[in-house]
Scaffold this motif. Structure first.
Motif, PDB file in Angstrom:
ATOM      1  N   ASP A 653       0.849  -1.185   0.000  1.00 41.13           N
ATOM      2  CA  ASP A 653       0.000   0.000   0.000  1.00 41.13           C
ATOM      3  C   ASP A 653       0.892   1.246   0.000  1.00 41.13           C
ATOM      4  OD1 ASP A 653      -1.877   1.937   0.267  1.00 41.13           O
ATOM      5  OD2 ASP A 653      -2.824   1.104   2.068  1.00 41.13           O
ATOM      6  N   THR A 654       0.762   2.089  -1.014  1.00 40.09           N
ATOM      7  CA  THR A 654       1.613   3.277  -1.118  1.00 40.09           C
ATOM      8  C   THR A 654       1.404   4.238   0.047  1.00 40.09           C
ATOM      9  OG1 THR A 654      -0.058   4.320  -2.511  1.00 40.09           O
ATOM     10  CG2 THR A 654       1.741   3.160  -3.621  1.00 40.09           C
ATOM     11  N   GLU A 655       0.228   4.196   0.688  1.00 44.29           N
ATOM     12  CA  GLU A 655      -0.033   5.084   1.814  1.00 44.29           C
ATOM     13  C   GLU A 655       0.718   4.649   3.070  1.00 44.29           C
ATOM     14  OE1 GLU A 655      -2.125   8.002   1.805  1.00 44.29           O
ATOM     15  OE2 GLU A 655      -1.606   7.610  -0.284  1.00 44.29           O
ATOM     16  N   VAL A 668       3.194  14.044   6.660  1.00 35.33           N
ATOM     17  CA  VAL A 668       2.782  12.719   6.157  1.00 35.33           C
ATOM     18  C   VAL A 668       1.745  12.116   7.093  1.00 35.33           C
ATOM     19  CG1 VAL A 668       3.560  10.357   5.769  1.00 35.33           C
ATOM     20  CG2 VAL A 668       4.890  12.259   4.872  1.00 35.33           C
ATOM     21  N   PHE A 672      -2.210  11.681   6.215  1.00 38.77           N
ATOM     22  CA  PHE A 672      -2.728  10.313   6.180  1.00 38.77           C
ATOM     23  C   PHE A 672      -4.028  10.211   7.007  1.00 38.77           C
ATOM     24  CE2 PHE A 672      -2.959   6.127   8.259  1.00 38.77           C
ATOM     25  CZ  PHE A 672      -3.142   5.319   7.129  1.00 38.77           C
ATOM     26  N   SER A 675      -6.754  11.929   4.982  1.00 41.87           N
ATOM     27  CA  SER A 675      -7.183  11.089   3.863  1.00 41.87           C
ATOM     28  C   SER A 675      -8.032   9.922   4.354  1.00 41.87           C
ATOM     29  CB  SER A 675      -5.964  10.558   3.102  1.00 41.87           C
ATOM     30  OG  SER A 675      -5.189  11.607   2.577  1.00 41.87           O
ATOM     31  N   SER A 676      -7.636   9.329   5.501  1.00 40.34           N
ATOM     32  CA  SER A 676      -8.397   8.192   6.030  1.00 40.34           C
ATOM     33  C   SER A 676      -9.814   8.610   6.417  1.00 40.34           C
ATOM     34  CB  SER A 676      -7.665   7.605   7.253  1.00 40.34           C
ATOM     35  OG  SER A 676      -6.369   7.140   6.882  1.00 40.34           O
ATOM     36  N   ASN A 679     -11.811   9.136   3.203  1.00 42.91           N
ATOM     37  CA  ASN A 679     -12.100   7.872   2.527  1.00 42.91           C
ATOM     38  C   ASN A 679     -13.181   7.076   3.257  1.00 42.91           C
ATOM     39  OD1 ASN A 679     -10.224   8.247   0.447  1.00 42.91           O
ATOM     40  ND2 ASN A 679      -8.533   7.399   1.671  1.00 42.91           N
ATOM     41  N   ARG A 730      -9.906   5.874  -3.708  1.00 41.42           N
ATOM     42  CA  ARG A 730      -9.624   6.568  -2.449  1.00 41.42           C
ATOM     43  C   ARG A 730      -8.880   7.870  -2.738  1.00 41.42           C
ATOM     44  NH1 ARG A 730      -4.886   2.864   0.297  1.00 41.42           N
ATOM     45  NH2 ARG A 730      -3.549   2.719  -1.555  1.00 41.42           N
ATOM     46  N   SER A 732      -5.789  10.403  -1.877  1.00 46.48           N
ATOM     47  CA  SER A 732      -4.421  10.384  -1.344  1.00 46.48           C
ATOM     48  C   SER A 732      -3.871  11.806  -1.382  1.00 46.48           C
ATOM     49  CB  SER A 732      -3.535   9.443  -2.168  1.00 46.48           C
ATOM     50  OG  SER A 732      -2.203   9.510  -1.723  1.00 46.48           O
ATOM     51  N   ARG A 734      -0.893  12.524   0.275  1.00 47.86           N
ATOM     52  CA  ARG A 734       0.495  12.425   0.751  1.00 47.86           C
ATOM     53  C   ARG A 734       1.456  13.257  -0.114  1.00 47.86           C
ATOM     54  NH1 ARG A 734       3.684   6.987   2.745  1.00 47.86           N
ATOM     55  NH2 ARG A 734       5.791   7.912   2.852  1.00 47.86           N
ATOM     56  N   GLU A 788      -0.107  10.268  -9.631  1.00 50.82           N
ATOM     57  CA  GLU A 788       1.014  10.497  -8.735  1.00 50.82           C
ATOM     58  C   GLU A 788       1.519  11.918  -8.932  1.00 50.82           C
ATOM     59  OE1 GLU A 788       3.984   7.637  -9.407  1.00 50.82           O
ATOM     60  OE2 GLU A 788       2.733   5.925  -8.879  1.00 50.82           O
TER      61      GLU A 788
END
Length: 789
Positions: A653-655, A668, A672, A675-676, A679, A730, A732, A734, A788
């Motif tokens: 998982d990139t996150e 970060v 995160f 974002s969580s 989502n 989702r 992201s 980050r 990205e």
């Protein structure tokens, strides 16, 4: 001072110049004394120790009185020390009539040396015993005072033109005598079964005080050469070398090494321990030592090649040839060949697999090419074509066959274990291939092999003759056995005297060695491909560097991997040199072993030079299994030598991947969490939007999904079902924690302020610009691509 007083201070003076044998007294440290850094001390030392300088005048003055000085046997090279301590006389005449028991209360055996021998013993052994002192500047061994003195002594006592200069004498009425015969001070046997009679011949023919001037001339030359060879080369015994060629002994040594490396090593077998202990002598040559030996080899070739042409009449030859001319004729096969061969064998087998082996390599190649040091000059030509090796060198090649063939095989085995992408290693392969590819050389080596493999029945009565001619000891002035005229027997004599009667010869142009050459050619092709890939990658990296590289930020992705190599630090020019060296080496190998284009094409196909989907990166050799990719032995070899590698990347998982050095750790974690929360709250709405088939659905899929994990390339050996994971749509954020992104936004805001655009207006413009970019990408992208920043 009187002669008696000079006699008393002479050992002290020699020790203070060259250092003590135990290394405690450094002396003048001639090995680190250079004219560039210490010009005054350098010139004074060279003048004082010159062959016509004050020190040598003192030596000759003491020599006239036949003084003797004790030299401890315990500091002699290992094989010599061991044999003398066992009351076995070495084969070299240098030790005859000189070994003495210690006086009452003394410790150990000593050699009773005359002043010239004592001086040269200390001079030669200082290269071994004196450790290099730490210096702040770079010391070039070839520019040191010691190196220059070695060259000066060789030119003086082994002249290529004229004769040896007579020693300066304070007594005009008579010459300086050579040592007189002495009775043995201790009963000794001798090496081998033929050296007892040789010792008798030596004593019978040793020159006395009233000997003729020609004998005195040759005595100093022979003594100097024997001391240099004994001190610099005789550190490995021929008997133990031949014993170690036995498969049984090799197996014992292997068992001993395994028992040492094992955690539960008890007491190994005594026979294994003794075999290893006897062979693994403590002496390890240094690069400086090898360079000095190379200087000796080059000068001996020039000295031997300065021999005057033989007269047509044999009777005229026997009456007119001087001792110095006769000495030139036999100097290499009689004094140097055996010990140099064992020395090189040990270096080839034990020297580290790094670029310092170049010194050993050049010494070996210098010995193989005596024609380079011949007095005649090659004809000047406008085209730089390689000069053909003359047929007159066929005898030298045949009588040194193992130097060409077995050591070449030893080099092949070393080259197959080195990283040929390194420019220095590629240069060594190029040098060897270039030397052996000289016109007519391979044919003469093949002729020598054919003479060795000639059946015994072709030459009658051969079993009555002894295979000992090249290694006979004794003084040069002793009598010689009849000259052997049979070329085949000379080759067999050379091989069996060095390797023993049970030696199984491996043909240089046979199938086994040819297969090794094909493997080397395969590695050369792989190394060329790797160097090209590194060069292309470096060029792309330089081209893709943006303005932000000034801030030490690279445009690498979060999933990027390290692709560094030592060539990256050397530069593009060295990479091109590597490719040139390897290309020419492959060309030379094809000339030597007659490899045709079809063989090379087939070999390159087996090499796996076909590139992968990226066009540059190649995977190590591996096979598919139910658990993923499994390395083959070839694949392990490729990874160990840096020829290929897996591009190891983070595939989870990139996150959740680790925080990078170009990211702010606090941002970060905060982004995160944000974002969580988003989502979790809008998961259902995002699923609905991404499932639509219209433009809105495509736009949402471009922003909210990451199909990169499904389309993963085979970059590393991994379980197949790991790539089937998908985390759905989702958000992201980050990318906002990257220093590069933050600095980019700050610069945009700063530039906008020049145009009187406030932060709110600038933010609105950024959002509008990105929305237009996303719309265009949604329209023109045929495949879904990961989002990205």
């Amino acid at each position: 001072l009187s002669l008696k007083e000079l006699h008393g201070i002479f050992p002290w003076l020699v020790e203070n110049i060259f250092g003590s044998l135990d290394g405690i007294i450094v002396g003048w440290n001639l090995r680190c004394l250079q004219g560039r850094t210490n010009p005054t001390e350098y010139s004074v030392a060279l003048d004082f120790l010159d062959p016509s300088g004050p020190m040598m005048k003192l030596v000759y003055k003491l020599q006239a009185e036949e003084y003797r000085y004790d030299f401890p046997v315990s500091y002699l090279p290992g094989p010599v020390k061991a044999s003398i301590q066992e009351h076995v006389l070495p084969e070299c005449s240098l030790y005859y009539n000189k070994v003495q028991f210690p006086s009452s209360g003394g410790l150990g055996l000593n050699l009773a040396l005359n002043p010239f021998e004592y001086y040269m013993f200390y001079f030669a052994i200082s290269l071994i015993t004196q450790k290099s002192s730490p210096v702040t500047h770079h010391v070039s061994p070839s520019n040191s005072a010691y190196f220059i003195l070695v060259d000066t002594y060789l030119k003086c006592f082994l002249p290529t033109e004229g004769s040896v200069l007579p020693p300066p004498s304070s007594n005009p009425g008579g010459p300086i005598p050579s040592p007189a015969p002495r009775s043995p001070a201790v009963p000794f046997t001798s090496y081998g079964m033929h050296h007892t009679s040789l010792l008798k011949r030596h004593i019978a023919h040793q020159p006395s005080v009233n000997a003729d001037p020609a004998s005195q001339e040759i005595w100093r030359s022979e003594t100097l050469l024997q001391i240099f060879v004994e001190m610099w080369l005789h550190h490995y015994s021929l008997e133990m070398y031949q014993k170690m060629q036995s498969p049984h002994v090799k197996l014992e040594v292997l068992h001993y090494r395994l028992s040492i490396s094992s955690k539960h090593h008890g007491s190994p077998a005594q026979s294994s321990y003794q075999a290893l202990h006897a062979y693994q002598e403590s002496f390890k040559p240094t690069e400086e030592h090898v360079l000095v030996v190379r200087l000796l080899v080059k000068h001996l070739h020039a000295f031997s090649n300065s021999l005057k042409p033989e007269p047509l009449s044999p009777s005229a030859h026997s009456h007119t040839a001087s001792p110095l001319e006769e000495f030139k004729r036999v100097v290499i096969p009689r004094f140097v060949q055996e010990k140099l061969y064992i020395f090189l064998q040990h270096c080839f087998g034990h020297w580290p697999l790094d670029a310092s082996f170049r010194a050993v390599l050049e010494m070996w190649l210098s010995y193989l090419q005596p024609w380079r040091y011949a007095p005649e000059k090659p004809p000047q030509s406008t085209e730089p074509l390689p000069r053909s090796v003359s047929e007159k060198w066929a005898a030298f090649i045949q009588e040194n066959l193992l130097m060409y063939t077995k050591l070449f095989v030893g080099f092949l085995n070393r080259a197959l274990r080195t990283d040929l992408v390194s420019p220095k290693n590629a240069l060594m392969v190029f040098r060897v291939a270039k030397v052996f590819a000289q016109p007519n050389l391979a044919e003469m080596i093949l002729k020598g092999e054919q003479l060795f493999l000639e059946p015994e029945l072709v030459i009658p009565h051969r079993h009555h003759r002894l295979f000992m001619t090249p290694t006979l000891g004794g003084s040069f002035l002793s009598s010689w056995p009849p000259t052997i005229t049979d070329a085949s027997f000379k080759v067999k004599s050379h091989v069996y005297s060095l390797e023993g009667q049970e030696f199984q010869y491996k043909q240089m142009f046979g199938t086994e060695v040819r297969n090794l050459v094909l493997k080397l050619a395969q590695l050369i092709c792989q190394a060329q491909q790797t160097a090209k890939s590194i060069s292309d990658h470096s060029a792309e990296t330089l081209a893709s560097h943006s303005f932000f590289s000034w801030f030490r930020f690279t445009p690498s992705e979060m999933n990027g991997s390290y692709t560094g190599n030592d060539l990256d630090e050397i530069g593009q020019d060295s990479i091109k040199k590597t490719d040139e060296y390897l290309e020419k080496a492959l060309e030379y190998l094809c000339q030597i072993f007659k490899l045709n284009e079809a063989q090379l094409t087939q070999m390159m196909m087996k090499c796996g030079t076909a590139q992968d989907e990226n066009g540059k990166k190649q995977l190590p050799d591996c096979i598919e299994s139910e658990d993923g990719l499994v390395l083959t032995p070839l694949g392990r070899y490729q990874i160990i030598n840096g020829l290929r590698r897996f591009e190891v990347q983070y595939q989870g998982d990139t996150e959740l991947q680790p925080i990078r050095s170009y990211e702010n750790a606090t941002l970060v974690r905060l982004l995160f969490r944000l974002s969580s929360v988003l989502n979790e709250r809008f998961a259902d709405q995002m699923d609905v939007l991404c499932s639509r088939e219209d433009f809105i659905g495509r736009l949402c899929r471009y922003h909210l999904t990451n199909p990169h994990l499904i389309q993963k390339m085979r970059y590393s050996p991994m379980v197949n079902d790991r790539t089937s994971q998908n985390w759905g749509p989702r958000i992201s954020l980050r990318f906002l924690a990257s220093y590069r992104t933050l600095i980019s936004l700050l610069m945009i805001y700063f530039i906008a302020s020049w145009f009187y655009i406030g932060p709110v207006g600038c933010t609105f413009i950024i959002l509008i610009g990105y929305f237009l970019y996303a719309v265009i990408m949604t329209f023109f992208c045929e495949r879904w691509k990961p989002h990205e920043h």
